[in-house]
Design a protein around this motif. Structure first.
Motif, PDB file in Angstrom:
ATOM      1  N   TYR A  68      35.473 -19.565  37.416  1.00 38.12           N
ATOM      2  CA  TYR A  68      35.548 -19.316  35.974  1.00 38.12           C
ATOM      3  C   TYR A  68      36.798 -18.508  35.633  1.00 38.12           C
ATOM      4  O   TYR A  68      37.499 -18.812  34.653  1.00 38.12           O
ATOM      5  CB  TYR A  68      34.293 -18.580  35.524  1.00 38.12           C
ATOM      6  CG  TYR A  68      34.191 -18.375  34.034  1.00 38.12           C
ATOM      7  CD1 TYR A  68      33.970 -19.452  33.175  1.00 38.12           C
ATOM      8  CD2 TYR A  68      34.292 -17.107  33.472  1.00 38.12           C
ATOM      9  CE1 TYR A  68      33.865 -19.268  31.812  1.00 38.12           C
ATOM     10  CE2 TYR A  68      34.187 -16.913  32.112  1.00 38.12           C
ATOM     11  CZ  TYR A  68      33.972 -17.998  31.285  1.00 38.12           C
ATOM     12  OH  TYR A  68      33.868 -17.812  29.921  1.00 38.12           O
ATOM     13  N   LEU A  78      39.866 -19.714  33.393  1.00 42.67           N
ATOM     14  CA  LEU A  78      40.344 -19.008  32.207  1.00 42.67           C
ATOM     15  C   LEU A  78      41.860 -18.866  32.226  1.00 42.67           C
ATOM     16  O   LEU A  78      42.533 -19.073  31.210  1.00 42.67           O
ATOM     17  CB  LEU A  78      39.691 -17.628  32.109  1.00 42.67           C
ATOM     18  CG  LEU A  78      38.289 -17.554  31.525  1.00 42.67           C
ATOM     19  CD1 LEU A  78      37.807 -16.099  31.503  1.00 42.67           C
ATOM     20  CD2 LEU A  78      38.263 -18.130  30.110  1.00 42.67           C
ATOM     21  N   GLY A 122      43.237 -22.396  31.815  1.00 40.87           N
ATOM     22  CA  GLY A 122      43.004 -22.865  30.454  1.00 40.87           C
ATOM     23  C   GLY A 122      43.848 -22.127  29.434  1.00 40.87           C
ATOM     24  O   GLY A 122      44.318 -22.718  28.458  1.00 40.87           O
ATOM     25  N   SER A 169      36.794 -26.345  35.019  1.00 44.63           N
ATOM     26  CA  SER A 169      36.481 -25.323  34.023  1.00 44.63           C
ATOM     27  C   SER A 169      37.675 -25.036  33.128  1.00 44.63           C
ATOM     28  O   SER A 169      37.537 -24.841  31.919  1.00 44.63           O
ATOM     29  CB  SER A 169      36.018 -24.048  34.731  1.00 44.63           C
ATOM     30  OG  SER A 169      35.788 -23.005  33.816  1.00 44.63           O
ATOM     31  N   TYR A 172      38.217 -27.447  30.098  1.00 45.89           N
ATOM     32  CA  TYR A 172      37.358 -27.177  28.941  1.00 45.89           C
ATOM     33  C   TYR A 172      37.725 -25.855  28.270  1.00 45.89           C
ATOM     34  O   TYR A 172      37.697 -25.738  27.043  1.00 45.89           O
ATOM     35  CB  TYR A 172      35.895 -27.168  29.376  1.00 45.89           C
ATOM     36  CG  TYR A 172      35.381 -28.532  29.767  1.00 45.89           C
ATOM     37  CD1 TYR A 172      34.911 -29.424  28.807  1.00 45.89           C
ATOM     38  CD2 TYR A 172      35.378 -28.947  31.092  1.00 45.89           C
ATOM     39  CE1 TYR A 172      34.450 -30.675  29.158  1.00 45.89           C
ATOM     40  CE2 TYR A 172      34.921 -30.199  31.460  1.00 45.89           C
ATOM     41  CZ  TYR A 172      34.456 -31.066  30.483  1.00 45.89           C
ATOM     42  OH  TYR A 172      34.008 -32.318  30.834  1.00 45.89           O
ATOM     43  N   SER A 173      38.078 -24.854  29.075  1.00 46.38           N
ATOM     44  CA  SER A 173      38.482 -23.565  28.505  1.00 46.38           C
ATOM     45  C   SER A 173      39.734 -23.710  27.657  1.00 46.38           C
ATOM     46  O   SER A 173      39.886 -23.015  26.638  1.00 46.38           O
ATOM     47  CB  SER A 173      38.728 -22.543  29.624  1.00 46.38           C
ATOM     48  OG  SER A 173      37.554 -22.257  30.340  1.00 46.38           O
ATOM     49  N   LEU A 201      39.906 -22.283  23.892  1.00 48.92           N
ATOM     50  CA  LEU A 201      40.881 -21.256  23.521  1.00 48.92           C
ATOM     51  C   LEU A 201      41.851 -21.769  22.456  1.00 48.92           C
ATOM     52  O   LEU A 201      42.256 -21.015  21.562  1.00 48.92           O
ATOM     53  CB  LEU A 201      41.648 -20.804  24.765  1.00 48.92           C
ATOM     54  CG  LEU A 201      40.826 -20.015  25.786  1.00 48.92           C
ATOM     55  CD1 LEU A 201      41.623 -19.812  27.070  1.00 48.92           C
ATOM     56  CD2 LEU A 201      40.394 -18.671  25.220  1.00 48.92           C
ATOM     57  N   LEU A 252      33.276 -20.273  25.263  1.00 50.73           N
ATOM     58  CA  LEU A 252      33.507 -19.857  26.646  1.00 50.73           C
ATOM     59  C   LEU A 252      32.190 -19.601  27.370  1.00 50.73           C
ATOM     60  O   LEU A 252      32.102 -19.775  28.587  1.00 50.73           O
ATOM     61  CB  LEU A 252      34.380 -18.596  26.667  1.00 50.73           C
ATOM     62  CG  LEU A 252      35.830 -18.779  26.220  1.00 50.73           C
ATOM     63  CD1 LEU A 252      36.558 -17.445  26.231  1.00 50.73           C
ATOM     64  CD2 LEU A 252      36.557 -19.793  27.107  1.00 50.73           C
ATOM     65  N   VAL A 306      31.185 -22.910  28.568  1.00 53.07           N
ATOM     66  CA  VAL A 306      31.998 -23.293  29.727  1.00 53.07           C
ATOM     67  C   VAL A 306      31.483 -22.597  30.988  1.00 53.07           C
ATOM     68  O   VAL A 306      31.457 -23.183  32.070  1.00 53.07           O
ATOM     69  CB  VAL A 306      33.483 -22.955  29.480  1.00 53.07           C
ATOM     70  CG1 VAL A 306      34.308 -23.207  30.741  1.00 53.07           C
ATOM     71  CG2 VAL A 306      34.032 -23.778  28.326  1.00 53.07           C
ATOM     72  N   TRP A 307      31.053 -21.337  30.853  1.00 55.63           N
ATOM     73  CA  TRP A 307      30.487 -20.632  32.000  1.00 55.63           C
ATOM     74  C   TRP A 307      29.231 -21.336  32.521  1.00 55.63           C
ATOM     75  O   TRP A 307      29.064 -21.499  33.732  1.00 55.63           O
ATOM     76  CB  TRP A 307      30.158 -19.193  31.629  1.00 55.63           C
ATOM     77  CG  TRP A 307      29.169 -18.566  32.575  1.00 55.63           C
ATOM     78  CD1 TRP A 307      27.847 -18.311  32.332  1.00 55.63           C
ATOM     79  CD2 TRP A 307      29.405 -18.166  33.934  1.00 55.63           C
ATOM     80  NE1 TRP A 307      27.254 -17.774  33.446  1.00 55.63           N
ATOM     81  CE2 TRP A 307      28.179 -17.674  34.444  1.00 55.63           C
ATOM     82  CE3 TRP A 307      30.521 -18.180  34.761  1.00 55.63           C
ATOM     83  CZ2 TRP A 307      28.048 -17.193  35.743  1.00 55.63           C
ATOM     84  CZ3 TRP A 307      30.392 -17.707  36.066  1.00 55.63           C
ATOM     85  CH2 TRP A 307      29.172 -17.210  36.537  1.00 55.63           C
ATOM     86  N   THR A 327      30.310 -24.316  34.391  1.00 57.05           N
ATOM     87  CA  THR A 327      30.886 -23.939  35.681  1.00 57.05           C
ATOM     88  C   THR A 327      29.806 -23.573  36.686  1.00 57.05           C
ATOM     89  O   THR A 327      29.872 -23.945  37.859  1.00 57.05           O
ATOM     90  CB  THR A 327      31.856 -22.760  35.494  1.00 57.05           C
ATOM     91  OG1 THR A 327      32.853 -23.108  34.517  1.00 57.05           O
ATOM     92  CG2 THR A 327      32.533 -22.398  36.801  1.00 57.05           C
TER      93      THR A 327
END
Length: 236
Positions: free
Chosen positions: A31, A35, A38, A112, A115-116, A120, A162, A165-166, A169
């Protein structure tokens, strides 16, 4: 049932907890990697650099358009082939096998991150442009405007996404069991094969995933409340 899930000689309790720990390690590491990846992709999508936008669009489109399992296979087996080719150039013979843990983190984090990036990007676009103009009028440079105006509000708008997304993940970590990484799903598979109790161990694994997802969901909910403090909410 108690014996099989316990910590005795016949029990798989310790192995399940260790698998749960490995799942959390892979999920958190992937993750965080996602981040960073992403964030970089979102910045390129919003930049004026045409080549950067094309590269970021290609990354998010391809990774979100193919199954996550395929990404894991490509990075694991393709990474082994690439490493073998590199060492052969250095004069070494024989195949090279990469460790399953870093490859699993890299693969899940790459998915991940795709998608992040979109989450964002949406959060950045939701920040009123007038606030950026006001920051410029106050004499803030681009870095100060980003740090004090764009970043805090982007994260506030993006935080619900987010959180989703977690959860994605966390569930995708179960796919790395195909590369023999002993995480929760792999332990459940080994346990049911040894005991002939698939319903018991797969149900237990599902409950443990639900526990992790439920706890992390509460943490994200508290983070959303903290990020939205002082913000006037619309009347219902």
């Amino acid at each position: 049932m108690i014996d099989l899930l316990g910590f005795g000689a016949r029990g798989w309790g310790l192995q399940l907890l260790q698998g749960m720990g490995m799942t959390l390690l892979v999920a958190v590491s992937a993750y965080l990697w996602g981040l960073g990846l992403g964030g970089a992709a979102a910045a390129l999508k919003l930049s004026g650099h045409r080549g950067g936008r094309v590269a970021a669009d290609a990354y998010t489109t391809i990774v979100r358009g193919v199954p996550s399992l395929l990404v894991i296979y490509l990075l694991f087996f393709g990474g082994n082939s690439a490493a073998t080719w590199v060492v052969s150039l250095l004069g070494f013979n024989g195949p090279v096998e990469l460790s399953a843990l870093p490859v699993g983190i890299l693969a899940v984090g790459t998915v991940s991150g795709a998608y992040s990036a979109e989450v964002l990007r949406g959060g950045a676009l939701a920040v009123p442009h007038g606030q950026v103009e006001a920051a410029k009028a106050l004499g803030m440079n681009r870095w100060l405007t980003f740090r004090r105006v764009m970043l805090p509000q982007t994260l506030r708008y993006a935080l619900p996404g987010l959180g989703n997304v977690w959860q994605l993940t966390l569930k995708d970590t179960s796919l790395v069991s195909v590369v023999a990484l002993v995480e929760l799903m792999r332990v459940a598979y080994l346990a049911q094969g040894a005991t002939r109790q698939p319903f018991l161990f797969f149900t237990t694994a599902g409950l443990l995933y639900l526990a992790m997802a439920g706890l992390s969901g509460r943490l994200f909910a508290r983070a959303e409340l903290w990020a939205g403090r002082g913000v006037r909410r619309a009347a219902r």
